[in-house]
Design a protein around this motif. Structure first.
Motif: not given
Length: 364
Positions: A342-344, A329-336, A353-358, A115-118
């Protein structure tokens, strides 16, 4: 999805996962709605599996889909023997499940890299001679110096291992731990069972497999038996966690037992490891060590020795800090998706613990 030549691999991975789960072919067939003879053909590589069947198989066997599609990496510190109907014991199944968890953890780390985040640190390898326990201790001191730890306690072994190029997952696993190297990626899993000192010892042991190499990845001490090689790795782990320099140059003040408790608490090691290092440093002889090892001090004594400060390493923290940041970072960039994040993170957070989003069009 799978090349024709790889269906034999898929079939064998399904068979190993089935045996690891303690299922018969008939039981697995019932769970996914196939005839037992079809499972036999799949495991023999004689029948292809479509995408829906693959999902059902992975769900029934409680393994990632990727585990069924690829052989596990060859370089692994805890190598389970391939399961067969005639060696399907509880111990063999636990070992197999440990390897499945390890392979799945490797997949999680690779997903973040892809994903390029790590951006993983290169695995650190000791370049000196490694043929004895003394050499292993020297390697531990070398690694400490490389990270600027000197003779002080390592605050968090999770972060220390990550900086050394090994990504550690702490989970509810059978056994103690295992590690593997796949190309330029090194990962390890450590069981959450047992006390924190034991978890740190296991993590340090698996780091030793990376730094020193082992029988699967190098010609490390090929003249030694497996037991002797493991003794080398144990010596590395002991010196990494509680260096002999913490004992040398000073003599115990007052009660010997209390002095060793203070060191064990400060360096956050198990009681047995602290006693072995105390013997190695000349603080006590083998007879005294055996006597003191008969009764492990209660947790209150260890906590009192460090002023009742929290000792969170490898307890509340389940995944490395850099990896955790990569997942977010992957979550913020909509990559997961949120569910995948949560699984990761393996229990570090919940969905709430995460804000809701579509997330209707997001990848898993």
């Amino acid at each position: 999805m799978v090349e024709d030549s790889d269906w034999t691999t898929v079939g064998e991975q399904i068979r190993q996962a089935r045996l690891g789960a303690g299922m018969s072919q008939a039981e697995l067939a019932t769970r996914i709605g196939l005839d037992r003879t079809m499972i036999a053909k799949v495991e023999a590589g004689g029948r292809r599996v479509d995408a829906l069947e693959l999902i059902r198989l992975a769900t029934a066997l409680d393994v990632p889909i990727d585990y069924l599609l690829h052989r596990r990496p060859a370089v692994i510190s805890h190598r389970a023997e391939p399961l067969a109907e005639d060696n399907d014991t509880e111990a063999a199944r636990r070992s197999q499940r440990l390897d499945i968890t390890l392979s799945a953890w490797l997949g999680d780390v690779r997903q973040m890299i892809d994903a390029g985040t790590l951006r993983p640190n290169a695995p650190m390898r000791y370049t000196g001679r490694a043929g004895s326990e003394a050499d292993a201790r020297a390697a531990a001191r070398w690694l400490r110096e490389a990270h600027g730890a000197g003779e002080e306690p390592i605050p968090t072994l999770m972060e220390f291992s990550e900086r050394s190029g090994q990504y550690v997952l702490v989970g509810d696993l059978p056994g103690d731990g295992a590690s593997l190297i796949d190309g330029d990626i090194a990962v390890a899993v450590v069981s959450a069972n047992g006390d924190p000192g034991r978890r740190r010892a296991t993590a340090a042991h698996e780091l030793g497999h990376l730094v020193l190499g082992d029988e699967y990845s190098s010609d490390l001490a090929v003249h030694l038996s497996r037991a002797d090689r493991e003794a080398m790795i144990n010596a590395f782990a002991a010196e990494l966690l509680l260096p002999l320099a913490a004992f040398t140059g000073r003599t115990p003040e007052g009660n010997l037992r209390e002095e060793i408790i203070r060191l064990a608490a400060r360096y956050r090691t198990s009681w047995s490891l602290a006693l072995r290092q105390a013997e190695q440093a000349g603080w006590l002889d083998a007879t005294t060590r055996r006597s003191l090892s008969q009764v492990t001090p209660p947790q209150a004594e260890f906590m009192d020795a460090v002023g009742w400060s929290p000792q969170p390493d490898l307890s509340a923290v389940r995944v490395p800090p850099g990896y955790s940041h990569a997942v977010m970072e992957a979550w913020r960039r909509d990559l997961v998706t949120s569910s995948r994040a949560v699984e990761l993170l393996h229990g570090q957070i919940t969905r709430d613990d995460l804000p809701p989003r579509d997330e209707a069009d997001l990848p898993l």
